[in-house]
Structure formats: C-alpha cells, structure tokens
Enzyme design. Sequence first.
Site, PDB file in Angstrom:
ATOM      1  N   LYS A  72     -23.206 -24.124   1.115  1.00 53.03           N
ATOM      2  CA  LYS A  72     -24.308 -24.049   0.155  1.00 53.03           C
ATOM      3  C   LYS A  72     -25.557 -23.487   0.809  1.00 53.03           C
ATOM      4  O   LYS A  72     -25.947 -23.903   1.901  1.00 53.03           O
ATOM      5  CB  LYS A  72     -24.600 -25.440  -0.401  1.00 53.03           C
ATOM      6  CG  LYS A  72     -25.711 -25.467  -1.450  1.00 53.03           C
ATOM      7  CD  LYS A  72     -25.964 -26.880  -1.952  1.00 53.03           C
ATOM      8  CE  LYS A  72     -27.077 -26.915  -2.994  1.00 53.03           C
ATOM      9  NZ  LYS A  72     -27.341 -28.285  -3.500  1.00 53.03           N
ATOM     10  N   CYS A  84     -25.845 -29.705   1.238  1.00 56.92           N
ATOM     11  CA  CYS A  84     -24.545 -30.339   0.991  1.00 56.92           C
ATOM     12  C   CYS A  84     -24.056 -31.110   2.223  1.00 56.92           C
ATOM     13  O   CYS A  84     -23.790 -30.517   3.266  1.00 56.92           O
ATOM     14  CB  CYS A  84     -23.519 -29.277   0.620  1.00 56.92           C
ATOM     15  SG  CYS A  84     -21.836 -29.903   0.457  1.00 56.92           S
ATOM     16  N   TRP A 270     -31.458 -33.853  -4.824  1.00 53.16           N
ATOM     17  CA  TRP A 270     -31.276 -35.114  -5.547  1.00 53.16           C
ATOM     18  C   TRP A 270     -32.175 -35.251  -6.770  1.00 53.16           C
ATOM     19  O   TRP A 270     -32.018 -36.182  -7.563  1.00 53.16           O
ATOM     20  CB  TRP A 270     -31.498 -36.298  -4.601  1.00 53.16           C
ATOM     21  CG  TRP A 270     -30.394 -36.472  -3.625  1.00 53.16           C
ATOM     22  CD1 TRP A 270     -30.399 -36.143  -2.303  1.00 53.16           C
ATOM     23  CD2 TRP A 270     -29.082 -36.969  -3.896  1.00 53.16           C
ATOM     24  NE1 TRP A 270     -29.185 -36.420  -1.721  1.00 53.16           N
ATOM     25  CE2 TRP A 270     -28.354 -36.930  -2.679  1.00 53.16           C
ATOM     26  CE3 TRP A 270     -28.448 -37.451  -5.045  1.00 53.16           C
ATOM     27  CZ2 TRP A 270     -27.028 -37.348  -2.591  1.00 53.16           C
ATOM     28  CZ3 TRP A 270     -27.122 -37.872  -4.954  1.00 53.16           C
ATOM     29  CH2 TRP A 270     -26.432 -37.825  -3.743  1.00 53.16           C
TER      30      TRP A 270
END
Length: 276
Positions: A72, A84, A270
């Site tokens: 990623k 990731c 997140w």
Amino acid sequence: MSTAKIHPTSCTALSTTIKHLTCNLHSPSFLPFFTTNLHSKPLGRSFTRRRNLTVSMSSSSPVVTPLQICVKASVTTPNKLGDCPFCQRVLLTLEEKHLPYDMKLIELANKPEWFLKVNPEGKVPVVKLDEKWVADSDVITQSIEEKFPNPSLKTPPEKTSVGSKIFSTFIGFLKSKDPSDGTEQALLNELTAFNNYLEENGPFINGKELSGADLALGPKLYHVEIALGHYKKWSVPDSVPFVKTYMKTLFSMDSFVKTRALTEDVIEGWRPKVMG
C-alpha cells in the site's frame, strides 16, 4: 504507482545481492569474507594493485534475485510506504532474512491495470514467488520461510496465537462511542495476558529469539499506539511493563524503522472507522 529496489539493512548479508559489496572493504568486519594470495603488505593505503578477490559465501544463503512485492502506498506523502500492518509484516520478514526486494507502491484508490491483472482481488500485500503472485501475509510469510529457511523466523505452533486477540480488541475500543461498553477493558485484558506471557517467556514470543510471530504483532501494536493516542488520548498503561518494553524493542529495530508507516498515514488510515 512507484517502485523502489530495496536491499537489506545489514551490509554483512552477502547472500542477497552483489550490490552489497559496495560496503567499505577496509572495514575489519569485512576482512574475514575475503581471501587473497597476499604475502606482502596488509590492507591499507598500500592496497592499490588490482588483485582477484574470492567472496566466501554461505552455501545455505545463495544469491537471490530481488523479490517483487506490492504494498500500500501512502495517502499523505508521495512515494512513501502506506499504513498497512500486513504489508509491513512481509517487509519485516524480507528485511530480517536479508532478502533483496523490488517494492511497488500501489495507490489503492487508483489501482493500475497491470496490478489488477496479476491480482484480480486488488489486495495487498502480494509477492511474486517462483513466477507466481502470492497473496495474504500468512501465506506469503510461510512461503518465504519454506523457500528461504535461514535465518529462521519459524514460530512453534503452540506460540503462534500468543497476543493474537490484541488487534481485534483494539479495533473494538477504537470504534467505540460508549466509554462504559467494556471495549477498553477487553483490550486491557488482552494486554495483561500478553504481559504475563512475556514476563514468563520473553523477551520475545519465542523466548530469546525473534520470530515471525513478533513480526506479525509488532506492526499491529504500532497502530495501537498511534491510533489510540490520537483518537482516544489513550496509551498502553504502566501496568503492563513487559509489553511496553517489547514494543520499544521492536519499534527500535532497524528493519522496523525502515518499513514502518508514517504517523499521519496511520491516523488517516483509521479515520473512516472512527468517524464512520
């Protein structure tokens, strides 16, 4: 998508690629690896004549063509690794095994056609092993361990699940909007159990030796520290000192520093779960 050819942190890993021989030949740590038919002056400024050098390499560590790995890409900074933890797990495995790799950064919001052609599901990480693209960090790391057994990162089967519930309880607590729903306590319970394990069996999951289980858990704990610190103003408590020491040890390893995500990427990664 950008690519970067990466070579292991350790210069002494002669098994990886001949490019590692650019390390300082005058360094004492390199002298044992070279044998010459010199009977005159020692190495130093007088070492100006061309001589044939024989590189002494371990038969168990053959020269390896750089492995292709797709990971990623950062969403905050161009040409940087993304957030990731499963990608970092695989990169840590390659680093700790001193294997060279060709890292391809994939923008998950704009996946290139060639990537979707070799990996229709579009997930990362994926690694090309024996001309076949392999997905899933569990499968990838197991395949790497089998193909390149030295140095060993194998974890005994009975220890592979140690600390495995920390990540899921972290996600529950991070997403929680109710301080009294028990999600914080669930995370504390898992951290305490892991702390007790390390106190009896540490400093690593497999005792004194770093193993694949540590390389899987370390990136997740990195996310725990950053995400909860940012969104919950929460940190791992002093009541689990062995866990805190464990995290500090892993996070300071050269391989970890080299493969970790930027703090801002972890926070952005997140955000949808927290805000959603």
